[in-house]
Design a protein around this motif. Sequence first.
Motif, short mmCIF file in Angstrom:
data_model
loop_
_atom_site.label_atom_id
_atom_site.label_comp_id
_atom_site.label_asym_id
_atom_site.label_seq_id
_atom_site.Cartn_x
_atom_site.Cartn_y
_atom_site.Cartn_z
N GLY A 1 0.82 -1.21 0.00
CA GLY A 1 0.00 0.00 0.00
C GLY A 1 0.85 1.25 0.00
O GLY A 1 0.54 2.24 -0.69
N VAL A 2 1.95 1.23 0.76
CA VAL A 2 2.87 2.37 0.77
C VAL A 2 3.49 2.54 -0.60
O VAL A 2 3.60 3.67 -1.12
CB VAL A 2 3.96 2.17 1.85
CG1 VAL A 2 5.01 3.26 1.77
CG2 VAL A 2 3.33 2.15 3.24
N TYR A 3 3.91 1.43 -1.24
CA TYR A 3 4.48 1.50 -2.59
C TYR A 3 3.51 2.13 -3.58
O TYR A 3 3.90 2.99 -4.39
CB TYR A 3 4.88 0.10 -3.08
CG TYR A 3 4.93 0.01 -4.58
CD1 TYR A 3 5.99 0.57 -5.30
CD2 TYR A 3 3.88 -0.58 -5.31
CE1 TYR A 3 6.00 0.53 -6.69
CE2 TYR A 3 3.90 -0.63 -6.68
CZ TYR A 3 4.96 -0.07 -7.38
OH TYR A 3 4.97 -0.10 -8.76
N LEU A 4 2.24 1.72 -3.54
CA LEU A 4 1.28 2.23 -4.51
C LEU A 4 1.12 3.74 -4.42
O LEU A 4 0.83 4.40 -5.42
CB LEU A 4 -0.08 1.54 -4.32
CG LEU A 4 -0.13 0.05 -4.69
CD1 LEU A 4 -1.48 -0.54 -4.29
CD2 LEU A 4 0.14 -0.16 -6.18
N ARG A 5 1.34 4.32 -3.24
CA ARG A 5 1.24 5.77 -3.07
C ARG A 5 2.57 6.48 -3.33
O ARG A 5 2.58 7.64 -3.75
CB ARG A 5 0.75 6.12 -1.66
CG ARG A 5 -0.66 5.67 -1.35
CD ARG A 5 -1.17 6.34 -0.07
NE ARG A 5 -0.26 6.15 1.06
CZ ARG A 5 -0.26 5.07 1.86
NH1 ARG A 5 -1.13 4.09 1.64
NH2 ARG A 5 0.57 4.99 2.87
N THR A 6 3.68 5.81 -3.06
CA THR A 6 4.98 6.49 -3.12
C THR A 6 5.81 6.15 -4.35
O THR A 6 6.73 6.88 -4.70
CB THR A 6 5.81 6.17 -1.87
OG1 THR A 6 6.16 4.76 -1.88
CG2 THR A 6 5.06 6.51 -0.59
N GLY A 7 5.53 5.01 -4.99
CA GLY A 7 6.24 4.66 -6.22
C GLY A 7 7.59 4.01 -6.03
O GLY A 7 8.22 3.63 -7.02
N THR A 8 8.07 3.86 -4.80
CA THR A 8 9.37 3.23 -4.56
C THR A 8 9.15 1.78 -4.14
O THR A 8 8.56 1.54 -3.08
CB THR A 8 10.14 3.96 -3.45
OG1 THR A 8 10.29 5.34 -3.81
CG2 THR A 8 11.52 3.35 -3.27
N PRO A 9 9.60 0.81 -4.93
CA PRO A 9 9.42 -0.59 -4.55
C PRO A 9 10.05 -0.89 -3.19
O PRO A 9 11.04 -0.26 -2.80
CB PRO A 9 10.13 -1.36 -5.67
CG PRO A 9 10.03 -0.43 -6.86
CD PRO A 9 10.19 0.94 -6.28
N ILE A 10 9.45 -1.81 -2.48
CA ILE A 10 9.94 -2.18 -1.14
C ILE A 10 11.18 -3.04 -1.29
O ILE A 10 11.12 -4.19 -1.73
CB ILE A 10 8.85 -2.92 -0.34
CG1 ILE A 10 7.56 -2.09 -0.32
CG2 ILE A 10 9.35 -3.21 1.05
CD1 ILE A 10 7.71 -0.71 0.27
N HIS A 11 12.32 -2.47 -0.91
CA HIS A 11 13.62 -3.11 -1.13
C HIS A 11 14.62 -2.39 -0.23
O HIS A 11 14.45 -1.20 0.06
CB HIS A 11 14.03 -2.96 -2.60
CG HIS A 11 15.28 -3.66 -2.97
ND1 HIS A 11 16.52 -3.07 -2.86
CD2 HIS A 11 15.52 -4.91 -3.46
CE1 HIS A 11 17.45 -3.92 -3.26
NE2 HIS A 11 16.87 -5.04 -3.63
N PRO A 12 15.68 -3.08 0.24
CA PRO A 12 16.64 -2.41 1.12
C PRO A 12 17.38 -1.23 0.51
O PRO A 12 18.00 -0.46 1.25
CB PRO A 12 17.61 -3.54 1.51
CG PRO A 12 17.35 -4.66 0.58
CD PRO A 12 15.92 -4.53 0.15
#
Length: 515
Positions: free
Chosen positions: A123-134
């Motif tokens: 959900g955070v990715y869909l709003r911010t555009g940054t894939p969840i990754h280190p």
Amino acid sequence: MSQSMYMIGVDIGTTSTKAVLFETNGAIVAKADEGYPLYTPTSSVAEQDPDQIFRAVLHTLKGVMAQSKAKPDQVLFVAFSSAMHSVIFVDGEGKPLTRSITWGDNRSAAWADKLKRELNGHGVYLRTGTPIHPMSPLPKLMWLRHEQAELFRKAAKFVSIKEYVFARLFGEYVVDYSIASATGMMNLEKLDWDEEALELAGVTRERLSELVPTTHALRGMKAAYAEETGLDASTPFIVGASDGVLSNLGVNAIGPGVVAATIGTSGAIRTVVDKPVTDPKGRIFCYALTDKHWVIGGAVNNGGMILRWARDEFAAAEAETAKRLGLDPYDLLMQIAARVRPGADGLLFHPYFTGERAPLWNANARGSFFGLNLHHRKEHLIRAVLEGVIFNLYTVLLAMEENIGRPKKILATGGFARSALWRQIMADIFDQEVVVPESFESSCLGAVVLGLNAIGRADSLSVVADMVGATHEHKPDAESAAVYHRLLPIYIGVARKLEDEYEAIAQFQQALIRP
């Protein structure tokens, strides 16, 4: 007769900072480059000294001014490009409490995984555009907040390397929408910090920089730095954007359906759209160029660095001979690979030596050769390496196509574009014509085009079209493209099936390096 006017583009990269002084028509007048080390005491750590990078910015600015003999009042502006995803903790006086933790640092992998699986990361990715990754600052901050709580508490600000440089030069903390959109903490629609992301990171707005457009100008550089660089203190510094989005601008890959594919040390494939777009499967990024231009695509960890590994491990003797003869060792490597048919006689290579970002977003991914038999020789391994890097980039393009359709044009940039064989492999695997733009300083050129727009000398970014030519064009070979089309599903299937094995071998390797 009126004097010539110039503009300077500065690119703060992972391995070096580069400054390029241009005429207003885009012609290059002078270039300066200064490298610095990446501190990697373990495979998970990738840090840099922010003060070394700051000095490199000063030295390269001084270098282009000295080379060109330009007078301070001839410089219209200095515009900036910068690598994404870095995090530096600074105290109340602006002094660094940490090194710059770069995009390549994987120590927050466990927190990225927790965010993805348990804390609404998608959900955070869909709003911010940054894939969840280190790579992303969001999981980096989560990791440091929980595992280095005292250090986290001491920090007055959490900034990127470009923000740190501007704070040193001007005493102001500002972050452009482009760099902010790569933190995982900026809401793309609102162009403001995302409340849920801030809560997850454990930071307040006061501990972050002021959000500004990429065309924002800073003036009033500190006198000592103006004197050192040879610039006027009143020269506008355009904050600019990230290196990836400016590379697209610098090769004129900003029209609908035009895709830029770049392979340097790492690699990326990107296109410009007119509004934010995120992927329901979370495979691609979306970063800001301006408030009307958004760049979507994916970055891969493993590009030209893999070819360097192949040179050192498979062709060290030949490379040494080439050097003695005054030849480029990489040219020799390409000659060796060219002896082998497309598809390397059924040998596939997955280049995940440093984990992988797009499209897997898996820090545990590891490299492998698949399909080895007694027939395969050194030249097959080298050919498979070249093809594997392109196959991997193509899988990112496939994810993009699901969201925006098939591209109309592919522009190839970066060090790999100097190789005719590698360019042709791209055309054949992509099964599409590949064009190589003339500009080799694309991020710096993109920065100054943004600068021209910022100071009102260009009504739109399309002015870059008059500054970029084309040097090579490659059409796909039908027979080769058919071979790659047969191999692609096997290539994709292997990586998907090995997800559990990637995690297991990564844990085994990490256990070996723990004290």
